[in-house]
Design an enzyme around this catalytic site. Structure first.
Site, short mmCIF file in Angstrom:
data_model
loop_
_atom_site.label_atom_id
_atom_site.label_comp_id
_atom_site.label_asym_id
_atom_site.label_seq_id
_atom_site.Cartn_x
_atom_site.Cartn_y
_atom_site.Cartn_z
N SER A 120 -40.65 -22.29 0.41
CA SER A 120 -40.06 -23.44 -0.28
C SER A 120 -40.79 -23.73 -1.58
CB SER A 120 -40.18 -24.69 0.61
OG SER A 120 -39.58 -24.47 1.84
N HIS A 141 -34.88 -17.98 -1.38
CA HIS A 141 -35.01 -19.30 -0.75
C HIS A 141 -33.65 -19.80 -0.28
CE1 HIS A 141 -36.04 -23.82 -1.31
NE2 HIS A 141 -36.20 -23.45 -0.06
N GLU A 153 -31.71 -19.77 -3.76
CA GLU A 153 -32.51 -19.85 -4.99
C GLU A 153 -33.37 -18.59 -5.03
OE1 GLU A 153 -35.52 -22.97 -4.76
OE2 GLU A 153 -35.22 -23.44 -6.87
N ASN A 191 -37.06 -27.76 -4.63
CA ASN A 191 -38.04 -28.60 -3.95
C ASN A 191 -38.93 -29.39 -4.90
OD1 ASN A 191 -37.48 -28.45 -1.19
ND2 ASN A 191 -38.06 -26.30 -1.24
N1 LIG Z 1 -37.14 -26.29 7.24
C1 LIG Z 1 -36.44 -26.23 6.13
O1 LIG Z 1 -35.56 -27.07 5.87
C2 LIG Z 1 -36.71 -25.13 5.13
C3 LIG Z 1 -35.77 -24.90 4.10
C4 LIG Z 1 -35.99 -23.84 3.22
C5 LIG Z 1 -37.12 -23.05 3.36
N2 LIG Z 1 -38.02 -23.31 4.36
C6 LIG Z 1 -39.20 -22.44 4.48
O2 LIG Z 1 -38.95 -21.49 5.50
C7 LIG Z 1 -40.18 -21.14 6.16
C8 LIG Z 1 -40.04 -21.39 7.65
O3 LIG Z 1 -39.72 -22.75 7.87
P1 LIG Z 1 -39.06 -23.24 9.25
O4 LIG Z 1 -38.63 -24.62 9.02
O5 LIG Z 1 -38.10 -22.20 9.74
O6 LIG Z 1 -40.37 -23.23 10.20
P2 LIG Z 1 -40.43 -23.26 11.80
O7 LIG Z 1 -41.70 -23.94 12.13
O8 LIG Z 1 -39.15 -23.74 12.38
O9 LIG Z 1 -40.56 -21.69 12.19
C9 LIG Z 1 -41.64 -20.86 11.83
C10 LIG Z 1 -41.70 -19.71 12.81
O10 LIG Z 1 -42.64 -18.74 12.32
C11 LIG Z 1 -43.37 -18.21 13.42
N3 LIG Z 1 -44.61 -17.66 12.91
C12 LIG Z 1 -45.69 -18.34 12.44
N4 LIG Z 1 -46.61 -17.47 11.97
C13 LIG Z 1 -46.10 -16.22 12.16
C14 LIG Z 1 -46.55 -14.90 11.86
N5 LIG Z 1 -47.74 -14.69 11.27
N6 LIG Z 1 -45.76 -13.84 12.16
C15 LIG Z 1 -44.55 -14.04 12.75
N7 LIG Z 1 -44.06 -15.27 13.05
C16 LIG Z 1 -44.82 -16.34 12.74
C17 LIG Z 1 -43.55 -19.40 14.38
O11 LIG Z 1 -43.81 -18.97 15.70
C18 LIG Z 1 -42.19 -20.11 14.22
O12 LIG Z 1 -41.26 -19.63 15.20
C19 LIG Z 1 -41.28 -21.96 5.47
O13 LIG Z 1 -41.85 -21.18 4.45
C20 LIG Z 1 -40.49 -23.13 4.89
O14 LIG Z 1 -41.13 -23.71 3.78
C21 LIG Z 1 -37.83 -24.32 5.26
#
Ligand SMILES: NC(=O)c1ccc[n+]([C@@H]2O[C@H](COP(=O)([O-])OP(=O)(O)OC[C@H]3O[C@@H](n4cnc5c(N)ncnc54)[C@H](O)[C@@H]3O)[C@@H](O)[C@H]2O)c1
Length: 296
Positions: A120, A141, A153, A191
């Site tokens: 993000s 993104h 993005e 963001n």
């Molecule tokens: N939540 C949102 O609205 C959103 C929107 C756009 C982008 N993002 C980005 O997407 C990414 C993930 O966010 P999310 O909300 O899906 O998080 P989340 O917490 O729902 O999921 C993260 C997952 O990654 C796994 N994980 C952690 N470390 C790991 C590793 N080293 N190897 C493999 N798996 C691993 C965890 O077990 C978990 O299942 C982040 O970078 C976040 O900034 C999030």
């Protein structure tokens, strides 16, 4: 670059599971990886539920839904991602953790593979510096939830090649998304603007200007946003919002990006939003005044 056939997705949380679903529905073979086997079980269940919902709404044929589930394979073994033409990382929003992963992915991915991050806010140039292939590293993104939201993005790092950019853009367009392109500065376009607004909503609550309900209703009806900023923060995850604010603050060096103490306190208390049943709002008990989250 030849058309992509296989996608690796690392991280099977909210975003990774949605990205894997999109790729499978669009006919790609998908490897979905997580270090936590339970997360993979939850992801498979949520993808299947979401695909069934698309089928029941007539947005996807039943045959395509079944086909998509057959295209999806889950693993905890990074080596399986060797066959991927592109690997999209969607793990925790922490630079060191992502860099360690990119270092490993660089070793196991085939030479031609693109390494994309769904970050993000974190610098693509710095993630690329952990690899021996910075020209093949890019930001891709997706918005939450990926199967529904129309935008991707794309962020070019300092050394991202044109070939990598156009191949990534073509993939996003194959998924039916509109692409916007950002330079590689903290928070990119979406963001930088969105999180600053969400953080300000926390300050508005923290300083007692208004109740959470009035802040959200005010922004929904007063500015025509589909969700209020505090509801949206709960939907995104307060931990994710806090991580992004920290990246904005560190990267852009302006005190206006300093995270609100209330946001920090909620995260310290484990109030991470909808995914934990409680954030700004409590989803475990009485009916909420907030609108339900977008259905996948
Ligand atoms: N939540 C949102 O609205 C959103 C929107 C756009 C982008 N993002 C980005 O997407 C990414 C993930 O966010 P999310 O909300 O899906 O998080 P989340 O917490 O729902 O999921 C993260 C997952 O990654 C796994 N994980 C952690 N470390 C790991 C590793 N080293 N190897 C493999 N798996 C691993 C965890 O077990 C978990 O299942 C982040 O970078 C976040 O900034 C999030």
């Amino acid at each position: 670059m030849a058309e992509m056939k296989t996608v690796g997705v690392v991280g099977s949380g909210q975003m990774g599971s949605g990205i894997a679903q999109l790729a499978a529905v669009h006919g790609l073979d998908v490897w979905l990886l997580d270090t936590d086997p339970d997360a993979l079980i939850r992801a498979t269940k949520s993808i299947s539920t979401s695909i069934n919902r698309f089928v029941s709404k007539g947005l996807l044929s039943q045959a395509m839904g079944i086909h998509a589930m057959k295209h999806l394979r889950c693993t905890t073994n990074l080596e399986e991602l060797h066959s991927a033409d592109i690997i999209i990382e969607a793990i925790v929003e922490t630079e060191d953790v992502k860099k360690t992963l990119f270092l490993k992915l660089d070793k196991i991915a085939k030479d031609s593979a693109i390494l994309a991050s769904n970050t993000s806010s974190i610098s693509i140039t710095r993630l690329a510096s952990a690899t021996s292939r910075p020209s093949q590293v890019i930001g891709m993104h997706f918005m939450n939830p990926p199967p529904i939201m129309k935008l991707v993005e794309i962020i070019r790092g300092a050394d991202t090649s044109d070939e990598t950019f156009y191949a990534t853009k073509a993939l996003a367009e194959r998924f039916g998304k509109t692409v916007v392109c950002s330079q590689d500065y903290s928070g990119f376009i979406i963001n930088r603007i969105l999180m600053t607004m969400i953080n300000e909503a926390f300050f508005t609550l923290y300083t007692g200007v208004a109740t959470k309900e009035d802040i959200d209703t005010g922004m929904r009806l007063g500015t025509n946003h589909p969700m209020g900023p505090l509801e949206l923060a709960d939907f995104i995850g307060l931990d994710v919002c806090l991580s992004i604010m920290r990246v904005l603050h560190a990267g852009l060096g302006d005190s206006k990006y300093s995270p609100c103490p209330l946001l920090l306190q909620y995260v310290d208390a484990g109030r991470l939003g909808r995914k934990h049943g409680i954030g700004v709002y409590d989803y475990r008990t009485a009916p909420q005044t907030v609108k339900p989250s977008p259905k996948l």
